[in-house]
Design a protein around this motif. Structure first.
Motif, PDB file in Angstrom:
ATOM      1  N   VAL A 400     -22.465  -7.787  14.846  1.00  8.96           N
ATOM      2  CA  VAL A 400     -22.483  -7.598  16.303  1.00  8.96           C
ATOM      3  C   VAL A 400     -21.141  -8.079  16.834  1.00  8.96           C
ATOM      4  CG1 VAL A 400     -23.569  -8.224  18.483  1.00  8.96           C
ATOM      5  CG2 VAL A 400     -24.981  -7.920  16.433  1.00  8.96           C
ATOM      6  N   HIS A 401     -20.448  -7.210  17.543  1.00 10.57           N
ATOM      7  CA  HIS A 401     -19.087  -7.553  17.984  1.00 10.57           C
ATOM      8  C   HIS A 401     -18.786  -6.834  19.287  1.00 10.57           C
ATOM      9  CE1 HIS A 401     -14.821  -8.598  17.552  1.00 10.57           C
ATOM     10  NE2 HIS A 401     -14.542  -7.364  17.919  1.00 10.57           N
ATOM     11  N   GLN A 402     -18.056  -7.498  20.154  1.00 10.80           N
ATOM     12  CA  GLN A 402     -17.511  -6.810  21.319  1.00 10.80           C
ATOM     13  C   GLN A 402     -16.099  -7.309  21.574  1.00 10.80           C
ATOM     14  OE1 GLN A 402     -20.266  -7.656  24.530  1.00 10.80           O
ATOM     15  NE2 GLN A 402     -18.991  -9.319  25.280  1.00 10.80           N
ATOM     16  N   GLY A 403     -15.266  -6.398  22.026  1.00  9.23           N
ATOM     17  CA  GLY A 403     -13.889  -6.765  22.272  1.00  9.23           C
ATOM     18  C   GLY A 403     -13.137  -5.648  22.959  1.00  9.23           C
ATOM     19  N   PRO A 404     -11.906  -5.947  23.382  1.00  8.91           N
ATOM     20  CA  PRO A 404     -11.103  -4.936  24.087  1.00  8.91           C
ATOM     21  C   PRO A 404     -10.559  -3.868  23.145  1.00  8.91           C
ATOM     22  CG  PRO A 404      -9.824  -6.932  23.748  1.00  8.91           C
ATOM     23  CD  PRO A 404     -11.208  -7.246  23.267  1.00  8.91           C
ATOM     24  N   ALA A 405     -10.550  -2.642  23.634  1.00 13.18           N
ATOM     25  CA  ALA A 405     -10.026  -1.532  22.841  1.00 13.18           C
ATOM     26  C   ALA A 405      -8.509  -1.597  22.756  1.00 13.18           C
ATOM     27  CB  ALA A 405     -10.456  -0.202  23.444  1.00 13.18           C
ATOM     28  N   ARG A 406      -7.999  -1.359  21.564  1.00 10.58           N
ATOM     29  CA  ARG A 406      -6.564  -1.159  21.349  1.00 10.58           C
ATOM     30  C   ARG A 406      -6.404   0.266  20.844  1.00 10.58           C
ATOM     31  NH1 ARG A 406      -3.504  -5.584  20.545  1.00 10.58           N
ATOM     32  NH2 ARG A 406      -1.825  -4.070  20.837  1.00 10.58           N
ATOM     33  N   ILE A 407      -5.832   1.137  21.651  1.00 11.47           N
ATOM     34  CA  ILE A 407      -5.881   2.578  21.422  1.00 11.47           C
ATOM     35  C   ILE A 407      -4.649   3.075  20.667  1.00 11.47           C
ATOM     36  CG2 ILE A 407      -6.167   4.832  22.510  1.00 11.47           C
ATOM     37  CD1 ILE A 407      -8.497   2.918  22.999  1.00 11.47           C
ATOM     38  N   ARG A 419       0.363  -4.453  10.943  1.00  8.93           N
ATOM     39  CA  ARG A 419       1.263  -5.144  10.018  1.00  8.93           C
ATOM     40  C   ARG A 419       2.365  -5.915  10.737  1.00  8.93           C
ATOM     41  NH1 ARG A 419       1.793  -2.081   4.222  1.00  8.93           N
ATOM     42  NH2 ARG A 419      -0.453  -1.759   3.904  1.00  8.93           N
ATOM     43  N   SER A 420       2.615  -5.582  11.988  1.00 11.33           N
ATOM     44  CA  SER A 420       3.647  -6.302  12.747  1.00 11.33           C
ATOM     45  C   SER A 420       3.066  -7.399  13.631  1.00 11.33           C
ATOM     46  CB  SER A 420       4.458  -5.321  13.598  1.00 11.33           C
ATOM     47  OG  SER A 420       3.632  -4.658  14.534  1.00 11.33           O
ATOM     48  N   GLY A 421       1.777  -7.700  13.461  1.00 12.39           N
ATOM     49  CA  GLY A 421       1.169  -8.811  14.170  1.00 12.39           C
ATOM     50  C   GLY A 421       0.802  -8.544  15.608  1.00 12.39           C
ATOM     51  N   LYS A 422       0.632  -7.267  15.979  1.00 11.93           N
ATOM     52  CA  LYS A 422       0.333  -6.936  17.375  1.00 11.93           C
ATOM     53  C   LYS A 422      -1.164  -6.837  17.676  1.00 11.93           C
ATOM     54  CE  LYS A 422       4.714  -4.407  17.787  1.00 11.93           C
ATOM     55  NZ  LYS A 422       5.352  -3.072  17.980  1.00 11.93           N
ATOM     56  N   ILE A 423      -2.007  -7.015  16.656  1.00  9.04           N
ATOM     57  CA  ILE A 423      -3.455  -6.983  16.852  1.00  9.04           C
ATOM     58  C   ILE A 423      -3.980  -8.411  16.841  1.00  9.04           C
ATOM     59  CG2 ILE A 423      -5.647  -6.158  15.920  1.00  9.04           C
ATOM     60  CD1 ILE A 423      -3.805  -3.972  17.057  1.00  9.04           C
ATOM     61  N   ASN A 424      -4.839  -8.718  17.808  1.00  2.00           N
ATOM     62  CA  ASN A 424      -5.339 -10.074  17.967  1.00  2.00           C
ATOM     63  C   ASN A 424      -6.799 -10.185  17.538  1.00  2.00           C
ATOM     64  OD1 ASN A 424      -2.864 -10.910  19.286  1.00  2.00           O
ATOM     65  ND2 ASN A 424      -3.611  -9.814  21.109  1.00  2.00           N
ATOM     66  N   SER A 425      -7.195 -11.388  17.174  1.00  2.00           N
ATOM     67  CA  SER A 425      -8.587 -11.659  16.841  1.00  2.00           C
ATOM     68  C   SER A 425      -9.490 -11.222  17.994  1.00  2.00           C
ATOM     69  CB  SER A 425      -8.778 -13.150  16.572  1.00  2.00           C
ATOM     70  OG  SER A 425     -10.133 -13.430  16.299  1.00  2.00           O
ATOM     71  N   GLY A 426     -10.559 -10.491  17.638  1.00  2.00           N
ATOM     72  CA  GLY A 426     -11.499 -10.010  18.646  1.00  2.00           C
ATOM     73  C   GLY A 426     -11.266  -8.595  19.115  1.00  2.00           C
ATOM     74  N   ASP A 427     -10.082  -8.040  18.833  1.00  2.10           N
ATOM     75  CA  ASP A 427      -9.774  -6.672  19.265  1.00  2.10           C
ATOM     76  C   ASP A 427     -10.662  -5.646  18.556  1.00  2.10           C
ATOM     77  OD1 ASP A 427      -7.768  -7.505  20.958  1.00  2.10           O
ATOM     78  OD2 ASP A 427      -6.114  -6.977  19.621  1.00  2.10           O
ATOM     79  N   VAL A 461     -11.737  -8.442  13.528  1.00  2.00           N
ATOM     80  CA  VAL A 461     -11.342  -7.226  14.239  1.00  2.00           C
ATOM     81  C   VAL A 461     -12.170  -6.050  13.716  1.00  2.00           C
ATOM     82  CG1 VAL A 461      -9.470  -5.564  14.598  1.00  2.00           C
ATOM     83  CG2 VAL A 461      -9.009  -8.018  14.738  1.00  2.00           C
ATOM     84  N   ALA A 462     -12.693  -5.243  14.630  1.00  2.00           N
ATOM     85  CA  ALA A 462     -13.394  -4.010  14.260  1.00  2.00           C
ATOM     86  C   ALA A 462     -12.436  -2.835  14.379  1.00  2.00           C
ATOM     87  CB  ALA A 462     -14.605  -3.802  15.151  1.00  2.00           C
ATOM     88  N   LEU A 499     -13.894  -2.437  27.244  1.00  2.00           N
ATOM     89  CA  LEU A 499     -14.729  -3.306  26.420  1.00  2.00           C
ATOM     90  C   LEU A 499     -15.674  -2.461  25.573  1.00  2.00           C
ATOM     91  CD1 LEU A 499     -15.428  -6.284  25.786  1.00  2.00           C
ATOM     92  CD2 LEU A 499     -17.266  -6.085  27.490  1.00  2.00           C
ATOM     93  N   ILE A 500     -15.558  -2.627  24.265  1.00  2.00           N
ATOM     94  CA  ILE A 500     -16.395  -1.876  23.336  1.00  2.00           C
ATOM     95  C   ILE A 500     -17.406  -2.836  22.715  1.00  2.00           C
ATOM     96  CG2 ILE A 500     -16.428  -0.590  21.166  1.00  2.00           C
ATOM     97  CD1 ILE A 500     -13.741   0.574  21.931  1.00  2.00           C
ATOM     98  N   LYS A 501     -18.661  -2.403  22.680  1.00  4.38           N
ATOM     99  CA  LYS A 501     -19.749  -3.215  22.134  1.00  4.38           C
ATOM    100  C   LYS A 501     -20.334  -2.521  20.908  1.00  4.38           C
ATOM    101  CE  LYS A 501     -21.042  -5.077  26.681  1.00  4.38           C
ATOM    102  NZ  LYS A 501     -22.135  -5.226  27.673  1.00  4.38           N
ATOM    103  N   ILE A 502     -20.335  -3.238  19.804  1.00  4.39           N
ATOM    104  CA  ILE A 502     -20.832  -2.714  18.536  1.00  4.39           C
ATOM    105  C   ILE A 502     -22.024  -3.567  18.111  1.00  4.39           C
ATOM    106  CG2 ILE A 502     -20.310  -2.325  16.093  1.00  4.39           C
ATOM    107  CD1 ILE A 502     -17.307  -2.162  17.026  1.00  4.39           C
ATOM    108  N   ASP A 503     -23.152  -2.924  17.855  1.00  7.91           N
ATOM    109  CA  ASP A 503     -24.352  -3.622  17.396  1.00  7.91           C
ATOM    110  C   ASP A 503     -24.904  -2.847  16.202  1.00  7.91           C
ATOM    111  OD1 ASP A 503     -26.784  -4.815  16.933  1.00  7.91           O
ATOM    112  OD2 ASP A 503     -27.439  -4.788  19.013  1.00  7.91           O
ATOM    113  N   ILE A 504     -24.480  -3.254  15.004  1.00  8.56           N
ATOM    114  CA  ILE A 504     -24.884  -2.514  13.803  1.00  8.56           C
ATOM    115  C   ILE A 504     -26.388  -2.647  13.550  1.00  8.56           C
ATOM    116  CG2 ILE A 504     -24.559  -2.313  11.306  1.00  8.56           C
ATOM    117  CD1 ILE A 504     -21.584  -3.032  11.784  1.00  8.56           C
ATOM    118  N   PRO A 505     -26.974  -3.844  13.617  1.00  9.38           N
ATOM    119  CA  PRO A 505     -28.437  -3.913  13.449  1.00  9.38           C
ATOM    120  C   PRO A 505     -29.186  -3.109  14.513  1.00  9.38           C
ATOM    121  CG  PRO A 505     -27.462  -6.092  13.205  1.00  9.38           C
ATOM    122  CD  PRO A 505     -26.379  -5.187  13.719  1.00  9.38           C
TER     123      PRO A 505
END
Length: 555
Positions: A400-407, A419-427, A461-462, A499-505
């Motif tokens: 179960v995860h939610q976070g801001p979209a990086r498009i 690879r250049s470190g532009k993605i943050n934890s939770g994205d 990160v998802a 904000l994207i919400k993912i609930d696999i279960p």
């Protein structure tokens, strides 16, 4: 017997055709026998296909021994690992249709009586099974077998290891020297890559569908047992012809339910959600992807194989292979043992004397690795027609995860950012315009997912895409988002920060936007120009349908 080959070998008017066959060195006696096509996807470009010439030789020996006349022909193949991360991957899924079409063309043009199909990797396996169902000639599949796992510092490794460690170099977590050692040892020889990746998933499921002899999915490529299997397959196809047992007699709607049951137990590649519907379509069967969610509730995840676990296909083979998995399910009333197979007997009859030899590799249902099966279909306002995740390879904290979209509108742009470190934890990394039409060809995303793992973000990160993932992918990687962006699906309307919400279960994937806002954005979309405007891929993009239906051609 009124065989197809009679049209080119029996009558006075067939003298020209017989003359051409005799130019091949065939005798009158050989032309009296059934003509068995041996379709060999041998290639010096693909490690899994490097030894298929030896498999074909064994098949032909078996055909001859059983009274048939073997006639070998070839088809193409693409190595997904080599094609990964550049323009080559556009051609991988698209090659599946070429393979099926080419086999149909050769078999019909030369009036072949039956077929032995020799694939091993990725799209070649489903492409050949699609041809078998389309032609409905007596047919049998015998693959080249899985690669052995590599070894590094006392541990088993595989191709997934190389992808992940290469990303670790850019973050400073892995030295170039260690990467070189891993590169040299991860793929020790011929065979399909050693985890439960796409090739091995489909080779295992060829057994379950009943189109291959027991052992086809797991006997290692380097084992002499693999060549013995090939000889038996060659002999058996002649018997199938004599008994007039065809793929259409073997593969039914219930066969696909069985395939999904074993799929759930094994934790197969998400690509099975593309290939099983495509194979079913050739049999005139509509396989709804929602069936995945029904079956995952009844069949738990019993085998923890790479990429999500420590075991490899060689371990599964030692534990009894696919027959042992089927036996485990059948004993617990989770498998229909009445279905016919190319042995001429049912699955239940084939299991005489079969036992599970390692309860850790193939666990009891009460001791499953996960209570639910390996795959899940997620739906919601972001994927109205569905999306697919290999939930068995997702860390518990990411279910179960939610976070801001990086498009990102391409795989390359996403990889550069990771690879250049532009993605943050939770994205939530979103890669779009990579679907069947938009890609075109629905590229696999092992490079970005392994890059996330390589920089230590795979549990934070998802990643979602209208493309697809390699069977070697692990982590919260959700693919096949349908409708795809190129069709104007909701994924095309996403903006950075949504904000994207993912609930696999819970089987849902949502973007936190009102219906009105989502509709407004979709109404303002303009369909982009195709990325590729000429050649096969341009034609493919015009013909291919949704991933939710198997990405098959819509004629």
């Amino acid at each position: 017997m009124n065989r197809p080959s009679n049209k080119v070998t029996k009558k006075i008017v067939n003298a020209p055709q017989r003359s051409l066959f005799k130019a091949l060195g065939l005798t009158d006696e050989e032309l009296e026998s059934p003509l068995i096509g041996v379709c060999n996807s041998y290639s010096e470009l693909i490690p899994g296909h490097q030894d298929l010439d030896k498999i074909a030789a064994a098949v032909k020996s078996g055909v001859t021994r059983a009274g048939g006349t073997p006639l070998e022909f070839g088809t193409i193949g693409v190595c997904d690992g080599i094609a990964m991360g550049h323009q080559g991957m556009h051609y991988s899924l698209a090659s599946r249709e070429l393979i099926a079409d080419s086999i149909e063309s050769v078999a019909r043009a030369h009036a072949l009586d039956a077929l032995v199909l020799i694939p091993n990797c990725d799209k070649i396996v489903p492409g050949m099974m699609m041809a078998a169902l389309r032609l409905n000639l007596p047919a049998i599949v015998v693959s080249g077998g899985p690669m052995m796992a590599g070894r590094h510092q006392g541990e088993n490794i595989d191709l997934k290891t190389v992808f992940e460690k290469s990303a670790g170099v850019s973050s400073g977590q892995v030295s170039k020297e260690e990467l070189a050692e891993i590169e040299d040892s991860a793929c020790p020889g011929c065979g399909s890559c050693s985890g439960m990746f796409t090739a091995n998933s489909m080779n295992c499921l060829s057994e379950v569908l009943g189109l291959a002899l027991p052992g086809n999915g797991t006997i290692p490529a380097v084992s002499s047992a693999r060549r013995r299997l090939a000889k038996r397959s060659g002999s058996q196809v002649v018997r199938l012809l004599e008994e007039d047992i065809r793929p259409g007699d073997i593969v039914t709607e219930e066969s696909f339910a069985n395939a999904l049951r074993v799929d759930m137990a094994l934790g197969c590649s998400t690509n099975t959600a593309l290939h099983l519907p495509a194979i079913a379509s050739e049999a005139g069967i509509k396989l709804e992807i929602d069936l995945i969610n029904e079956i995952k509730e009844e069949v738990p995840h019993l085998c923890s194989l790479s990429p999500g676990g420590k075991y490899h296909i060689q371990d599964l083979d030692e534990a009894g292979g696919i027959p042992a998995v089927i036996k485990r399910l059948l004993d617990n009333e989770r498998f229909n043992g009445r279905m016919l197979t190319v042995t001429g007997q049912s699955h239940g009859e084939n299991l005489a004397g079969i036992q599970v030899k390692n309860d850790e590799v193939i666990r009891e249902l009460a001791d499953a690795y996960h209570a639910k099966g390996g795959l899940a279909v997620l739906k919601g306002n972001l994927a109205p027609d569905g999306s697919v995740v290999k939930q068995a390879a997702v860390a518990d904290e990411m279910l179960v995860h939610q976070g801001p979209a990086r498009i990102f509108n391409s795989e390359e742009a996403a990889v550069e950012a990771i690879r250049s470190g532009k993605i943050n934890s939770g994205d939530v990394v979103v890669i779009r315009y990579e679907g069947p039409q938009g890609g075109p060809g629905m590229r696999e995303m092992l490079t970005p997912t392994s890059s996330l793992a390589g920089v230590g973000l795979d549990k934070e990160v998802a990643l979602i895409t209208d493309g697809r993932f390699s069977g070697a992918t692990r982590g919260a990687a959700i693919g096949h988002v349908s409708p795809e962006a190129m069709e104007g699906g909701p994924i095309a309307a996403l903006q950075d920060g949504d904000l994207i919400k993912i609930d696999i279960p819970g089987e849902t994937i949502e973007v936190e936007l009102s219906d009105a806002e989502l509709e407004k954005r979709l109404a303002q979309l303009e369909r982009p120009e195709p990325k590729i405007k000429s050649g096969y891929l341009a034609r493919y993009a015009r013909l291919v349908g949704s991933a939710s239906n198997g990405a098959i051609f819509e004629l």
